[in-house]
Motif scaffolding. Structure first.
Motif, mmCIF file in Angstrom:
data_model
loop_
_atom_site.group_PDB
_atom_site.id
_atom_site.type_symbol
_atom_site.label_atom_id
_atom_site.label_comp_id
_atom_site.label_asym_id
_atom_site.label_seq_id
_atom_site.Cartn_x
_atom_site.Cartn_y
_atom_site.Cartn_z
ATOM 1 N N LEU A 163 0.893 -1.261 0.124
ATOM 2 C CA LEU A 163 -0.038 -0.015 0.106
ATOM 3 C C LEU A 163 0.907 1.240 0.153
ATOM 4 N N PRO A 164 1.725 1.356 0.678
ATOM 5 C CA PRO A 164 2.769 2.387 0.860
ATOM 6 C C PRO A 164 3.396 2.522 -0.433
ATOM 7 N N ALA A 165 3.878 1.821 -1.055
ATOM 8 C CA ALA A 165 4.470 1.647 -2.420
ATOM 9 C C ALA A 165 3.698 2.191 -3.552
ATOM 10 N N VAL A 166 2.469 1.888 -3.393
ATOM 11 C CA VAL A 166 1.342 2.371 -4.425
ATOM 12 C C VAL A 166 1.102 3.561 -4.331
ATOM 13 N N VAL A 167 1.082 4.108 -2.803
ATOM 14 C CA VAL A 167 0.643 5.632 -2.423
ATOM 15 C C VAL A 167 1.569 6.512 -3.045
ATOM 16 N N ALA B 205 10.668 3.797 -0.257
ATOM 17 C CA ALA B 205 9.991 5.027 -0.424
ATOM 18 C C ALA B 205 10.831 5.825 -1.546
ATOM 19 N N VAL B 206 11.954 5.836 -1.420
ATOM 20 C CA VAL B 206 12.834 6.482 -2.628
ATOM 21 C C VAL B 206 12.605 5.859 -3.780
ATOM 22 N N THR B 207 12.571 4.727 -4.021
ATOM 23 C CA THR B 207 12.637 3.712 -5.480
ATOM 24 C C THR B 207 11.224 4.151 -5.955
ATOM 25 N N CYS B 208 10.250 3.949 -5.110
ATOM 26 C CA CYS B 208 8.785 4.260 -5.796
ATOM 27 C C CYS B 208 8.580 5.554 -6.054
ATOM 28 N N ALA B 209 9.004 6.489 -5.322
ATOM 29 C CA ALA B 209 9.003 7.966 -5.678
ATOM 30 C C ALA B 209 9.631 8.118 -6.954
ATOM 31 N N VAL B 210 10.962 7.674 -7.247
ATOM 32 C CA VAL B 210 11.487 8.021 -8.308
ATOM 33 C C VAL B 210 11.056 7.450 -9.500
ATOM 34 N N LEU B 211 10.220 6.167 -9.352
ATOM 35 C CA LEU B 211 9.595 5.543 -10.186
ATOM 36 C C LEU B 211 8.351 6.385 -10.660
ATOM 37 N N ILE C 119 4.615 -3.846 -9.200
ATOM 38 C CA ILE C 119 3.065 -3.569 -8.882
ATOM 39 C C ILE C 119 2.774 -2.438 -8.809
ATOM 40 N N ALA C 120 3.769 -1.343 -7.967
ATOM 41 C CA ALA C 120 3.516 0.102 -7.849
ATOM 42 C C ALA C 120 3.199 0.852 -9.298
ATOM 43 N N SER C 121 4.035 0.269 -10.004
ATOM 44 C CA SER C 121 4.112 0.789 -11.638
ATOM 45 C C SER C 121 2.756 0.827 -12.009
ATOM 46 N N LEU C 122 1.991 -0.148 -11.724
ATOM 47 C CA LEU C 122 0.718 -0.493 -12.585
ATOM 48 C C LEU C 122 -0.428 0.798 -12.387
ATOM 49 N N PRO C 123 -0.724 0.996 -11.124
ATOM 50 C CA PRO C 123 -1.658 2.378 -10.931
ATOM 51 C C PRO C 123 -0.825 3.537 -11.488
ATOM 52 N N ALA C 124 0.315 3.881 -11.160
ATOM 53 C CA ALA C 124 0.857 5.008 -11.475
ATOM 54 C C ALA C 124 0.950 5.191 -13.143
ATOM 55 N N TRP C 125 1.252 4.067 -13.513
ATOM 56 C CA TRP C 125 1.172 4.098 -15.129
ATOM 57 C C TRP C 125 -0.329 4.450 -15.855
ATOM 58 N N LEU C 126 -1.323 3.850 -15.223
ATOM 59 C CA LEU C 126 -2.734 4.165 -15.381
ATOM 60 C C LEU C 126 -3.038 5.630 -15.211
ATOM 61 N N LEU C 127 -2.390 6.135 -14.353
ATOM 62 C CA LEU C 127 -2.734 7.711 -13.936
ATOM 63 C C LEU C 127 -1.828 8.330 -15.190
ATOM 64 N N VAL C 128 -0.860 8.070 -15.653
ATOM 65 C CA VAL C 128 -0.040 9.010 -16.687
ATOM 66 C C VAL C 128 -0.447 8.774 -18.080
ATOM 67 N N LEU D 247 8.052 8.180 -14.475
ATOM 68 C CA LEU D 247 6.792 7.400 -15.391
ATOM 69 C C LEU D 247 6.185 8.566 -15.992
ATOM 70 N N ALA D 248 5.990 9.796 -15.063
ATOM 71 C CA ALA D 248 5.113 10.985 -15.669
ATOM 72 C C ALA D 248 6.085 11.922 -16.466
ATOM 73 N N ILE D 249 7.104 12.065 -16.146
ATOM 74 C CA ILE D 249 7.987 12.884 -16.829
ATOM 75 C C ILE D 249 8.763 12.288 -18.338
ATOM 76 N N THR D 250 9.109 11.158 -18.282
ATOM 77 C CA THR D 250 9.575 10.578 -19.425
ATOM 78 C C THR D 250 8.597 9.597 -20.212
ATOM 79 N N ARG D 251 7.690 9.190 -19.605
ATOM 80 C CA ARG D 251 6.762 8.123 -20.422
ATOM 81 C C ARG D 251 7.584 7.174 -20.689
ATOM 82 N N GLN D 252 8.445 6.629 -20.126
ATOM 83 C CA GLN D 252 9.273 5.451 -20.480
ATOM 84 C C GLN D 252 9.234 4.547 -19.434
ATOM 85 N N ALA D 253 8.542 3.621 -19.462
ATOM 86 C CA ALA D 253 8.104 2.433 -18.385
ATOM 87 C C ALA D 253 9.234 1.638 -17.884
#
Length: 436
Positions: free
Chosen positions: A245-249, A373-379, A411-420, A383-389
């Motif tokens: 959950l914190p990773a996704v958030v 926390a750091v890796t998920c935030a960087v991810l 797993i955390a990349s999936l909802p973040a990708w749906l967002l961008v 994702l938003a700035i480069t659009r390169q998954a």
């Protein structure tokens, strides 16, 4: 923009130019190895040369000169003055050099059609001054553009029998491999641009040359400079279900911050373009960057790679509020630097934003492992700035050098990708409208 290729050639078309015929026997792949290795080595040397020059000049501007004038290196006045002066000098250079340092950087991506060779010296000089002056941009875009131009020009003249478009992905891969110190990064990035043709092995046939170039660039850089992206963070050794959950958030928070920068991008570009003069736009941009640097501190200056190492070395050395300010300041600085006309890339500043945001999340909820926390935030930010998954996943994972974080990152990349996905990108058409 002056190029040696027809104006109708797009970046995707150029990359597709390396596609082999429907059958790809070994005799078609073996001749690629030598030019790929040569391009990779030269690409790394160009990157290394620019980096060394920028570091030497940075020492003069930010250490020797303020010490000689008895001014504190982190002085607010010095930060504002230096960044404003950087904007003025870069603006004057862009006006004076052949080709004006290439096209408007807000309209370019990481891999574009080749520039005319006459543009390259001015572009490299501008890049050195941008990096040394403390501007919040990385070297990847202009160095890749310069290497593509050189490889395309030299390849057509000394190997006229080879496909002209072959040189573009080789130079891009060599540069990316040198930047990250591994050919895997080059393969992952180019795999998103190269389409397989529906037959087994087609994608790897197309990546054969770029992978060799990326390996040569990475090996050259590792032998000469030993770059490292491994942050000195506590190891993430105990994955648990509670981390999901914190990773996704956190990843989604990073994506939202990145999207805020993306949506501010065309408005900032429109404002600077309204000034109708590059010198004025860059001088104002430098002044704004100086004010932001005074607000965020010296760690928010420059491309951000050395600065994230300093943050990660003492993750408890700043409060959550201070980390949040640094993330916001760096985000604003990236938008301004990339829209007022400075030549530079967005990956490294985006990594700084993600690291600061991740450290902020850890400071707020200390039970969340700092590496996660750091890796998920960087991810999320990437994702938003480069659009390169692939690039985003790779960069986030390599920061901690621990495969245990990969399943949760995926797993955390999936909802973040749906967002961008499907939203506008941090790149503009020539009329100023954003790419979708």
């Amino acid at each position: 923009m002056a190029t040696d290729s027809p104006k109708a050639v797009s970046a995707e078309t150029a990359l597709a130019g390396t596609a082999l015929a429907e059958t790809a026997p070994i005799r078609r792949l073996l001749p690629v190895i030598v030019p790929a290795l040569a391009v990779g080595v030269v690409s790394a040397l160009v990157l290394l040369g620019v980096s060394v020059l920028a570091e030497k000049l940075q020492d003069v501007l930010w250490v020797t000169l303020p010490d000689a004038l008895s001014i504190g290196r982190d002085s607010t006045l010095w930060i504002i003055a230096m960044l404003t002066a950087s904007g003025l000098v870069v603006g004057l250079l862009i006006r004076a050099v052949p080709g004006h340092g290439g096209p408007d950087p807000a309209t370019t991506g990481l891999v574009d059609p080749p520039l005319a060779p006459s543009v390259v010296p001015g572009l490299l000089l501008i890049t050195v001054l941008t990096l040394a002056g403390g501007i919040s941009l990385g070297p990847e875009n202009p160095i890749t553009a310069a290497n593509i131009a050189l490889a395309f020009w030299l390849g057509r003249r000394f190997a006229p029998g080879t496909p002209a478009m072959m040189w573009i992905p080789l130079a891009a891969a060599g540069t990316i491999g040198a930047l990250f110190g591994t050919p895997v990064a080059a393969a992952l990035i180019l795999s998103e641009a190269l389409a397989s043709r529906g037959r087994p092995g087609a994608l790897w046939d197309q990546l054969f040359g770029p992978l060799a170039a990326g390996a040569a660039g990475a090996l050259t850089m590792n032998l000469l400079a030993r770059p490292s992206f491994d942050l000195p963070l506590p190891a993430y050794t105990q994955p648990s279900w509670g981390d999901l959950l914190p990773a996704v958030v956190i990843a989604m928070a990073g994506a939202l911050l990145g999207l805020a920068a993306v949506y501010a991008f065309p408005y900032a570009h429109r404002g600077f373009r309204a000034l109708k003069h590059p010198v004025l736009a860059l001088t104002l941009g430098g002044l704004l960057l100086g004010l932001l640097g005074a607000l965020g501190g010296s760690l928010t200056l420059f491309k951000g790679l050395d600065e994230v190492m300093e943050l990660a070395a003492d993750p408890n050395g700043w409060s959550a509020g201070q980390f949040a300010v640094m993330a916001l300041v760096k985000t604003a600085a990236l938008v301004i630097a990339a829209t007022c006309g400075f030549r530079g890339g967005r990956i490294f500043p985006a990594v700084f934003v993600g690291v600061a945001l991740g450290l902020c999340a850890h400071a707020l909820v200390t039970s969340v492992p700092v590496a996660l926390a750091v890796t998920c935030a960087v991810l999320g930010v990437l994702l938003a700035i480069t659009r390169q998954a692939w690039l985003s996943l790779f960069t986030a994972a390599v920061l901690v050098g621990d495969v245990a974080v990969l399943p949760i990152l995926c797993i955390a990349s999936l909802p973040a990708w749906l967002l961008v996905t499907g939203r506008q990108q941090m790149q503009l058409h020539e009329d100023g409208t954003p790419l979708k």
